[in-house]
Motif scaffolding. Structure first.
Motif, PDB file in Angstrom:
ATOM      1  N   THR A   1      15.907  99.130  43.149  1.00 48.72           N
ATOM      2  CA  THR A   1      16.293  99.268  41.705  1.00 48.72           C
ATOM      3  C   THR A   1      15.826 100.795  41.316  1.00 48.72           C
ATOM      4  O   THR A   1      14.852 101.198  41.480  1.00 48.72           O
ATOM      5  CB  THR A   1      15.617  98.342  40.439  1.00 48.72           C
ATOM      6  OG1 THR A   1      16.254  97.183  40.793  1.00 48.72           O
ATOM      7  CG2 THR A   1      15.648  98.802  39.170  1.00 48.72           C
TER       8      THR A   1
ATOM      9  N   ALA B   1      20.024  95.924  42.702  1.00 49.24           N
ATOM     10  CA  ALA B   1      20.382  94.748  42.077  1.00 49.24           C
ATOM     11  C   ALA B   1      21.354  94.897  40.745  1.00 49.24           C
ATOM     12  O   ALA B   1      21.035  95.824  40.104  1.00 49.24           O
ATOM     13  CB  ALA B   1      19.147  94.034  41.675  1.00 49.24           C
TER      14      ALA B   1
ATOM     15  N   TYR C   1      16.736  95.509  32.444  1.00 52.07           N
ATOM     16  CA  TYR C   1      15.916  96.782  32.499  1.00 52.07           C
ATOM     17  C   TYR C   1      16.915  97.972  31.935  1.00 52.07           C
ATOM     18  O   TYR C   1      18.239  97.704  31.953  1.00 52.07           O
ATOM     19  CB  TYR C   1      15.554  97.167  33.941  1.00 52.07           C
ATOM     20  CG  TYR C   1      14.525  96.265  34.540  1.00 52.07           C
ATOM     21  CD1 TYR C   1      13.216  96.269  34.664  1.00 52.07           C
ATOM     22  CD2 TYR C   1      15.402  94.943  35.374  1.00 52.07           C
ATOM     23  CE1 TYR C   1      12.559  95.259  35.123  1.00 52.07           C
ATOM     24  CE2 TYR C   1      14.264  94.008  35.922  1.00 52.07           C
ATOM     25  CZ  TYR C   1      12.948  94.265  35.880  1.00 52.07           C
ATOM     26  OH  TYR C   1      12.180  93.382  36.325  1.00 52.07           O
TER      27      TYR C   1
ATOM     28  N   TRP D   1      23.389  89.894  40.609  1.00 50.86           N
ATOM     29  CA  TRP D   1      22.069  89.691  39.808  1.00 50.86           C
ATOM     30  C   TRP D   1      22.175  89.275  38.500  1.00 50.86           C
ATOM     31  O   TRP D   1      22.918  89.522  37.736  1.00 50.86           O
ATOM     32  CB  TRP D   1      21.158  91.092  39.723  1.00 50.86           C
ATOM     33  CG  TRP D   1      19.733  91.031  39.499  1.00 50.86           C
ATOM     34  CD1 TRP D   1      18.887  90.267  39.762  1.00 50.86           C
ATOM     35  CD2 TRP D   1      19.114  92.228  38.843  1.00 50.86           C
ATOM     36  NE1 TRP D   1      17.449  90.537  39.157  1.00 50.86           N
ATOM     37  CE2 TRP D   1      17.604  91.763  38.676  1.00 50.86           C
ATOM     38  CE3 TRP D   1      19.559  93.427  38.428  1.00 50.86           C
ATOM     39  CZ2 TRP D   1      16.701  93.004  38.236  1.00 50.86           C
ATOM     40  CZ3 TRP D   1      18.439  94.282  37.696  1.00 50.86           C
ATOM     41  CH2 TRP D   1      17.148  94.005  37.753  1.00 50.86           C
TER      42      TRP D   1
ATOM     43  N   HIS E   1      21.440  87.743  44.867  1.00 51.88           N
ATOM     44  CA  HIS E   1      19.908  87.937  44.640  1.00 51.88           C
ATOM     45  C   HIS E   1      19.263  86.549  44.047  1.00 51.88           C
ATOM     46  O   HIS E   1      19.322  85.961  43.014  1.00 51.88           O
ATOM     47  CB  HIS E   1      19.696  88.841  43.404  1.00 51.88           C
ATOM     48  CG  HIS E   1      18.413  89.519  43.248  1.00 51.88           C
ATOM     49  ND1 HIS E   1      17.052  88.623  43.704  1.00 51.88           N
ATOM     50  CD2 HIS E   1      17.863  90.595  42.804  1.00 51.88           C
ATOM     51  CE1 HIS E   1      16.166  89.628  43.490  1.00 51.88           C
ATOM     52  NE2 HIS E   1      16.420  90.518  42.786  1.00 51.88           N
TER      53      HIS E   1
ATOM     54  N   ASN F   1      12.306  87.213  43.955  1.00 52.59           N
ATOM     55  CA  ASN F   1      11.735  88.011  43.109  1.00 52.59           C
ATOM     56  C   ASN F   1      11.672  87.512  41.410  1.00 52.59           C
ATOM     57  O   ASN F   1      11.290  88.407  40.763  1.00 52.59           O
ATOM     58  CB  ASN F   1      12.008  89.433  43.235  1.00 52.59           C
ATOM     59  CG  ASN F   1      11.924  90.187  44.451  1.00 52.59           C
ATOM     60  OD1 ASN F   1      11.319  89.207  45.321  1.00 52.59           O
ATOM     61  ND2 ASN F   1      12.591  90.914  44.667  1.00 52.59           N
TER      62      ASN F   1
ATOM     63  N   TYR G   1      13.786  86.326  39.543  1.00 52.57           N
ATOM     64  CA  TYR G   1      15.017  86.241  38.581  1.00 52.57           C
ATOM     65  C   TYR G   1      15.840  84.856  38.328  1.00 52.57           C
ATOM     66  O   TYR G   1      15.128  84.039  39.026  1.00 52.57           O
ATOM     67  CB  TYR G   1      15.740  87.504  38.952  1.00 52.57           C
ATOM     68  CG  TYR G   1      15.148  88.644  38.837  1.00 52.57           C
ATOM     69  CD1 TYR G   1      14.659  89.411  37.788  1.00 52.57           C
ATOM     70  CD2 TYR G   1      14.709  89.383  40.010  1.00 52.57           C
ATOM     71  CE1 TYR G   1      13.958  90.458  37.609  1.00 52.57           C
ATOM     72  CE2 TYR G   1      13.879  90.636  39.662  1.00 52.57           C
ATOM     73  CZ  TYR G   1      13.516  91.030  38.729  1.00 52.57           C
ATOM     74  OH  TYR G   1      12.696  92.095  38.595  1.00 52.57           O
TER      75      TYR G   1
ATOM     76  N   PHE H   1       5.376  88.174  42.111  1.00 52.72           N
ATOM     77  CA  PHE H   1       5.962  89.109  41.197  1.00 52.72           C
ATOM     78  C   PHE H   1       6.631  88.303  39.945  1.00 52.72           C
ATOM     79  O   PHE H   1       7.415  87.405  40.164  1.00 52.72           O
ATOM     80  CB  PHE H   1       6.807  90.066  41.731  1.00 52.72           C
ATOM     81  CG  PHE H   1       7.451  90.955  40.992  1.00 52.72           C
ATOM     82  CD1 PHE H   1       6.532  91.904  40.025  1.00 52.72           C
ATOM     83  CD2 PHE H   1       8.674  91.273  40.613  1.00 52.72           C
ATOM     84  CE1 PHE H   1       7.365  93.031  39.396  1.00 52.72           C
ATOM     85  CE2 PHE H   1       9.333  92.125  40.211  1.00 52.72           C
ATOM     86  CZ  PHE H   1       8.571  93.012  39.201  1.00 52.72           C
TER      87      PHE H   1
ATOM     88  N   HIS I   1       5.754  94.339  44.821  1.00 51.75           N
ATOM     89  CA  HIS I   1       5.656  94.944  43.407  1.00 51.75           C
ATOM     90  C   HIS I   1       4.379  94.470  42.695  1.00 51.75           C
ATOM     91  O   HIS I   1       4.303  94.583  41.385  1.00 51.75           O
ATOM     92  CB  HIS I   1       6.934  94.433  42.434  1.00 51.75           C
ATOM     93  CG  HIS I   1       8.246  94.586  42.904  1.00 51.75           C
ATOM     94  ND1 HIS I   1       8.705  95.811  43.614  1.00 51.75           N
ATOM     95  CD2 HIS I   1       9.092  93.720  42.741  1.00 51.75           C
ATOM     96  CE1 HIS I   1       9.825  95.552  43.799  1.00 51.75           C
ATOM     97  NE2 HIS I   1      10.433  94.315  43.561  1.00 51.75           N
TER      98      HIS I   1
ATOM     99  N   TYR J   1      11.703 104.762  39.174  1.00 57.16           N
ATOM    100  CA  TYR J   1      12.398 103.999  38.018  1.00 57.16           C
ATOM    101  C   TYR J   1      12.919 105.060  37.027  1.00 57.16           C
ATOM    102  O   TYR J   1      12.134 105.196  36.240  1.00 57.16           O
ATOM    103  CB  TYR J   1      11.717 102.793  37.487  1.00 57.16           C
ATOM    104  CG  TYR J   1      11.083 101.943  38.681  1.00 57.16           C
ATOM    105  CD1 TYR J   1      12.003 101.366  39.239  1.00 57.16           C
ATOM    106  CD2 TYR J   1       9.778 101.634  38.718  1.00 57.16           C
ATOM    107  CE1 TYR J   1      11.654 100.135  40.199  1.00 57.16           C
ATOM    108  CE2 TYR J   1       9.430 100.718  39.663  1.00 57.16           C
ATOM    109  CZ  TYR J   1      10.342 100.266  40.414  1.00 57.16           C
ATOM    110  OH  TYR J   1       9.644  99.306  41.384  1.00 57.16           O
TER     111      TYR J   1
HETATM  112  C1  8OZ Z   1      11.323  96.618  40.547  1.00 53.46           C
HETATM  113  C2  8OZ Z   1      11.731  96.853  39.315  1.00 53.46           C
HETATM  114  C3  8OZ Z   1      12.653  96.212  38.669  1.00 53.46           C
HETATM  115  C4  8OZ Z   1      13.443  95.338  39.331  1.00 53.46           C
HETATM  116  C5  8OZ Z   1      13.717  93.011  42.358  1.00 53.46           C
HETATM  117  C6  8OZ Z   1      15.359  93.988  41.228  1.00 53.46           C
HETATM  118  O1  8OZ Z   1      12.354  93.048  42.341  1.00 53.46           O
HETATM  119  C7  8OZ Z   1      14.132  94.036  41.184  1.00 53.46           C
HETATM  120  C8  8OZ Z   1      13.053  94.991  40.567  1.00 53.46           C
HETATM  121  C9  8OZ Z   1      12.168  95.671  41.427  1.00 53.46           C
HETATM  122  O2  8OZ Z   1      14.232  92.350  42.805  1.00 53.46           O
END
Ligand code: 8OZ
Length: 359
Positions: free
Chosen positions: A26, A57, A67, A101, A175, A178, A180, A234, A269, A344
């Protein structure tokens, strides 16, 4: 000779000139309306010597955003923007798949149409703060999706897959990692549903398998990969028995004959410590190709390939700083350090200005 990072291979229908994959990253640098720009095409084409690029993503619908400055894959203008990216990568002999995503609860009304409440399997507010155009803001409680709404999200995955194919991608990656939306259905810390989509492992995996079937029916199984992250904490994620859950998922995915299964093999992360997990056990249950990710370097990547644990290795942070990572690994050159202040958002600085070896 033993296989290594430089051995060509195939993942389903996609042929790779080496086993070094650019991981999804990202970067928050898309244009107005989630449209990829020339700058984004330059960034990806600089990295076309990878065996495969997995894009950042990319939201499948307006409700999939979480985001600032993300690219989308649901409007004609976004498809035209991505076409510049795929053309530029293909012109250099590269391969590129798009990561599909939906963020679920990891969003904020200010990022959603008509200030909508984010959606999730259950109405559980994540700990932490959303990254918005106004800065960091506390997450809100999401609205639990009604089961009757799930076919609409499956349809969004199908539409996005069609858009990705029209844009010239070699395939798509679902995806499911993480923290989502799809991961929120899988893990029991975020899924407290009492219908067919919650409770047992079979029920929690149902939505992912429905999405996968629909995407496979659209693109062909040999152009579809899936990313999971069984123990990444995360985004305030946890599960009572990740080994049983993801062993089940790996086995259930065998029915589709996918191009690959991509696993984040720990925590990323800075989400905290990850629980113990036997990735080799899960990997052996999966009959197809396996893409490993998590702070691999060249030596560990070669070992994972030579031992048969992984078919290909996805490199993230090294690809931010080193557009010519393949050449650097081949020649044992020093790597550029990636600057996390420019990960970012922002401009070409820290994006397309990392030097190549010959510069
Ligand atoms: C870091 C910051 C924002 C999004 C992921 C799409 O971890 C991300 C993401 C990572 O899969």
């Amino acid at each position: 000779m033993a296989l290594d990072l430089f051995s060509p291979t195939t993942l389903g229908a996609i042929s790779l000139k080496n086993r070094i994959v650019m991981a999804p990253l990202t970067r928050n640098r898309a244009g107005e309306g989630g449209v990829p720009q020339d700058l984004n095409a330059t960034y990806y084409s600089q990295r076309a010597s990878a065996g495969l690029i997995v894009t950042e993503a990319t939201p499948i619908s307006p409700m999939g955003h979480g985001y600032p400055a993300l690219p989308g894959i649901y409007t004609d203008a976004q498809v035209a923007g991505w076409r510049k990216v795929t053309d530029a990568v293909h012109a250099k002999g590269g391969k590129i798949v798009l990561q599909l995503w939906h963020v679920g609860r990891i969003s904020h009304p200010s990022l959603l149409p008509n200030n909508a409440q984010p959606v999730a399997p259950s109405a559980i507010k994540p700990a932490g703060q959303a990254f918005t155009y106004q800065g960091l803001v506390d997450y809100v409680e999401p609205r639990a999706l009604d089961a009757s709404e799930l076919p609409g999200i499956v349809a969004d995955f199908v539409h996005a897959t069609q858009c990705a194919l029209t844009a010239g991608f070699d395939g798509v990656e679902i995806h499911a990692a993480n923290g989502y939306l799809l991961d929120q259905f899988l893990r029991d810390g975020t899924n407290k549903r009492t219908d067919n989509y919650g409770g047992s492992i079979e029920n929690r995996a149902r939505f992912l398998l429905e999405v996968t079937k629909a995407v496979v029916d659209t693109a062909g199984s040999d152009k579809v990969g899936i990313r999971i992250s069984p123990v990444n904490p995360f985004n305030d994620m946890q599960d009572g028995n990740p080994q049983a859950l993801f062993n089940y998922v790996a086995n259930a995915l065998n029915q589709f004959n996918l191009a690959y299964l991509h696993a984040v093999e720990g925590g990323i992360h800075g989400g905290g410590d990850s629980e113990p997990f036997n990735f080799d056990e899960m990997r052996k249950l999966f009959k197809g190709s396996y893409m490993a990710n998590l702070a691999y370097d060249k030596a560990r990547g070669n070992e994972a390939i030579a031992s048969g644990h992984a078919n290909v290795i996805a490199y993230g942070v090294p690809y931010i700083g080193n557009p010519d990572l393949v050449e650097r690994y081949k020649t044992n050159a020093v790597l550029n350090q990636a600057d996390d202040a420019t990960f970012y958002g922002g401009s070409e600085k820290g994006y397309t200005d990392y030097p190549f070896l010959n510069q």
